[in-house]
Design a protein around this motif. Sequence first.
Motif, short mmCIF file in Angstrom:
data_model
loop_
_atom_site.label_atom_id
_atom_site.label_comp_id
_atom_site.label_asym_id
_atom_site.label_seq_id
_atom_site.Cartn_x
_atom_site.Cartn_y
_atom_site.Cartn_z
N ASP A 144 -40.22 83.85 38.02
CA ASP A 144 -38.95 84.52 38.31
C ASP A 144 -38.72 85.72 37.39
O ASP A 144 -37.61 86.23 37.29
CB ASP A 144 -37.79 83.52 38.17
CG ASP A 144 -37.76 82.89 36.78
OD1 ASP A 144 -38.60 83.25 35.92
OD2 ASP A 144 -36.89 82.03 36.53
N ASP A 147 -36.88 88.72 38.83
CA ASP A 147 -35.71 88.45 39.66
C ASP A 147 -34.64 89.53 39.59
O ASP A 147 -34.03 89.88 40.59
CB ASP A 147 -35.08 87.11 39.26
CG ASP A 147 -35.59 85.97 40.11
OD1 ASP A 147 -36.44 86.23 40.98
OD2 ASP A 147 -35.15 84.83 39.91
N SER A 169 -41.50 86.99 42.32
CA SER A 169 -40.24 87.73 42.14
C SER A 169 -40.44 89.24 42.23
O SER A 169 -39.47 89.99 42.31
CB SER A 169 -39.59 87.35 40.82
OG SER A 169 -40.50 87.48 39.76
#
Length: 649
Positions: A144, A147, A169
């Motif tokens: 992530d 993100d 991500s």
Amino acid sequence: MVFLHRCPRRHCALLLLVVLQVLTPACFSDDTPSPETAALLLLKNSFTNATSLSSWTNSTGGGPCDSRWDGVICQKGSVAGLDLAGVGLSGDIDVDALAQLADLRTVSFADNYFSGGIPALNRLHTLRAIYLSRNLFSGDIPGDFFDDMTRLKKLCINDNDFTGLIPYSLSRASAMMELQLQNNHFAGTIPALVLPSLSAFNVSNNELEGVIPDVYSKFNASSFLGNENLCGEAQFGDQPCKEVVASNGKVAAIFVLVVFLICLVVYLITTREQKGEEPLDLDAMNDEKVMEAAKEVRFRRVQSIAKEGEVGQSRRMGSAENNGGGGGGGAGDLVMVNEVKGVFGLPELMKASAEVMGGGGMGSAYKAVMTSGVAVVVKRMRDMNRMGKEAFDGHLQRLGSLDHPNVLPPLAYHYRKDEKLFVYEYIPKGSLLYVLHGDRGIDHASLDWPRRAKIAKGVARGLAYLHDQFPSDEAEAAAPAPHGNLKSGNVLLAPDFEPLLVDYGFLPLLNPTAMTMQAHRAPEVAAGSGPATQRSDVFCLGVVLLELLTGKFPSQYLGDGAKAGGGGTDVVHWATYAVGEGREAEILDPTIVAGPHGAAWVPEMKRLVRVGVDCSAAEPERRIELREAVARIEEVAAGGRDGAGQRPS
Ligand SMILES: *[C@@H]1O[C@H](CO)[C@@H](O)[C@H](O)[C@H]1NC(C)=O
Ligand SMILES: *[C@@H]1O[C@H](CO)[C@@H](O)[C@H](O)[C@H]1NC(C)=O
């Protein structure tokens, strides 16, 4: 001193503060470095060999921009970039210091001797370009990691020792233009990142495997060399693929594990709540850890899942026991709001075979096929705590009861404080965004004019239905947009290309901070001068129409910042100009015009361009009403004023 001694501590501090504030401008201003100077000196301090940065000094009194510090790029008097490539640096990169530079957009630390894990540059959400090439960085990059890096356009981390999966991500950086990942040790399969502006891509000399996703078909073999187990027709011809075997079974096992862990956590929390105790922070942390662990497992490459999974499974089961949790969760954890696909609970989902679909706008998603044969998508959403649980329940019941051929209602949801799960029917063809820009395969080729007209009509009708269901008084300025997040990524396509709207009606649920990430495409919303209203939905409809007609990826989807840099096309500006000049035909997607009978439909296409332009006027008051838009689109889709239907034959 005597006075200070006698007064209570807090007052002393206050007094000192006041005194200092009075003194500061008069006495200290000449010596106090500007914040940018201070930040860069801190950064310099974190390097071990900064001999090359001798110009970085406070002694001349001028800041980095006045005194031309080496490697500092200034714009309008403030630091916009750092080019510290090849200057013999090692040590740490002080990201806290970098975070003080509000206008920083690009950083290059390429060709140095930095080592260790990837620096936390992902805290600098506004960065457009990151260059870390040819250093000694190593380790996995968290899945992530990117993100919040939605504005990133260039990421060059080639020639390091990075390991693990290519982070999914990266798909969040929808304006991405250049990705250089070659000469590392990335493993697993290449994620299908839908990045319409991507023009440079290299993953050569890694340990990647499996089939190269179609989204990369415009890149040739030279971008993929030196990965033994990688195959792809577009790049390597028909050379057979080594099957990534039996992945489904294993992924299914992992999914069961994930769902089991979720159930367990839910079970622990609900039993505690029933006992009337507040859930402890400690548990919330464990919960986070469990989710992280689950996420980690999910992202682990498929072939190593067998070992990893078993080890991880027993380890986590062990820790579950330590937590005192025994069995799985109860069936009541999932609240059904729509039963057209049958009634199911978490146990059914647990038995499902499943795969990760990757992140959409607001969270990640899994696909699960239950034993009943029903395929669903489970979406995890964050930042939805605006409403209390009861109001949330009520709102979801309303969304679940929606019934329109162009609206996909949620089937069930699961409520937890920091995270919500939504279950939807799985729609195999995917989104309009994907079919239009991501997939140059069979579905894209079949997007001829009649189908695009059908999609335009369905989207407009679905939106009108939502506006009927969630009416709001136009005069009431704060009435939230009934859809609130209309874009091609949220228009799914049924097998017959009938469009289905999703991710609507979330504005009342979203935390105010998350709201700015949503529905920011209408100018008044982007400028912060108004909330997303019914008229913002109309604007978004206009953008989708123009996207359908031009086949271009709208820059409106990228948010403000990215626009200037040229990711996507400003379809609104382009089409408005074309209409003004009477040159609508020039902006049409050549694929539809060249398609069967395409030329005969051009007058309809031009009329639809005008509808799109009328929907997307910059000032909300000048946009047409949704009712009018629907009527005009229906007329166009019917094939002319006479409504003669399929005209060419
Ligand atoms: C320190 O940086 C200088 C200037 O780039 C370089 O010449 C030197 O080799 C570096 N020293 C070390 C120990 O890396
Ligand atoms: C990708 O990187 C490899 C290794 O550095 C290089 O040989 C190849 O030419 C590069 N391809 C592209 C398209 O940049």
